[in-house]
Design an enzyme around this catalytic site. Structure first.
Site, PDB file in Angstrom:
ATOM      1  N   TYR A  60      -1.888   3.938 -10.006  1.00  0.00           N
ATOM      2  CA  TYR A  60      -2.446   3.837  -8.662  1.00  0.00           C
ATOM      3  C   TYR A  60      -3.009   5.166  -8.169  1.00  0.00           C
ATOM      4  CZ  TYR A  60       0.440  -0.441  -8.472  1.00  0.00           C
ATOM      5  OH  TYR A  60       1.047  -1.648  -8.724  1.00  0.00           O
ATOM      6  N   ILE A 111       6.248  -7.711  -2.489  1.00  0.00           N
ATOM      7  CA  ILE A 111       5.723  -6.392  -2.109  1.00  0.00           C
ATOM      8  C   ILE A 111       4.275  -6.531  -1.604  1.00  0.00           C
ATOM      9  CG2 ILE A 111       7.254  -4.856  -3.389  1.00  0.00           C
ATOM     10  CD1 ILE A 111       5.247  -4.945  -5.709  1.00  0.00           C
TER      11      ILE A 111
END
Length: 277
Positions: A52, A231
């Site tokens: 990420y 999430i």
């Protein structure tokens, strides 16, 4: 501030909050602000990954939240660069440096990458990392039952978590059943998504009206009542607060059946070996 988030136990001790903050594809500056805002709402679980590119921002957000480290549950994931014997050692050390932490609560193998046939060696390294205390728990992401069978057969160690794409549209019933039989917590990425516009489904609109909630809240409640960890990702504090407010109502059997009917079929979803997540 006390948080109402329930947790699910791991088979070998410890637990994981059922709602966390997803952080892909936020950059460092965006994610730092998001983590601080999430902490003020009550979140204590944040999910990131080397891939990420925002571990620095996550770490800064955790520090800026003002909360003690032991109130946070932090997950990171190591991708294919760190597959193979011992490569994850340096990978985790670099992640911890970027995060500014001494340990992560959960370390995941991001993808199995079966064509490389290195995920068992990688898992052996993860086991050693858990023994050092730098990762409190270890697990996998985007693994299928056959991949996990190999990990267990060759090492005897069962993953604490399998994080997979999962929603009412992509319910992964066989995978969830397998995880449950082996004491593995199933964690949902893209928990309110699908291949189409799940939130526009008429069934969801009816349930949202029935309960006085948003469609997203209905979907997240489905995850909670199915014993999953979700999430959802957001940088918007108002949306974060909505996603968090799912513990004070309950779906009945008819509601759950209506959501289960939204299954898009076994071929729905993405090829997670090549997905951004």
């Amino acid at each position: 501030m006390a948080t109402p988030i329930p947790s699910l136990p791991f088979r070998d001790g410890g637990s994981i909050p059922q709602i966390g903050l997803g952080t892909w594809p936020l950059d460092d500056a965006e994610v730092e602000k998001a983590v601080v805002a999430a902490a003020g709402i009550g979140y204590r679980h944040v999910d990131t990954a080397v891939k990420y590119g925002n571990e620095v921002g996550v770490g800064r957000g955790v520090a800026a939240s003002g909360l003690p480290r032991d109130e946070w549950f932090v997950t990171t994931k190591l991708d294919g660069v760190y597959q193979g014997q011992d490569r994850a050692v340096g990978g985790l050390d670099a992640s911890l440096q970027r995060l500014g932490l001494d340990y992560v609560d959960l370390l995941l193998i991001h993808w199995p990458l079966p064509q490389r046939d290195q995920f068992v060696d990688t898992w052996e390294t993860f086991i050693r990392l858990r023994e050092t205390g730098k990762a409190r728990a270890i697990g996998v992401s985007n693994f299928k039952p056959a991949h996990i069978d190999r990990l267990i057969a060759e090492t005897g160690v069962v993953p604490a978590v399998n994080q997979i794409q999962l929603s009412p549209a992509i319910p992964r019933r066989m995978q969830r059943a397998y995880d449950g039989e082996h004491g593995i917590v199933t964690e949902s990425w893209s928990p309110i998504g699908g291949t189409g516009d799940l939130l526009a489904e008429p069934a969801l609109s009816r349930l949202a009206e029935k309960h006085g909630r948003t469609p997203s809240q209905i979907v997240l409640r489905w995850h909670i009542q199915n014993g999953l960890v979700a999430i959802p990702k957001s940088r918007n504090p108002e949306r974060m607060a909505q996603n968090f407010a799912v513990f004070d109502f309950e779906l009945d059997a008819d509601d759950l059946a209506a959501l289960d009917s939204l299954d898009e079929g076994p071929d729905a979803g993405v090829d997670s070996d090549r997905a951004g997540h």
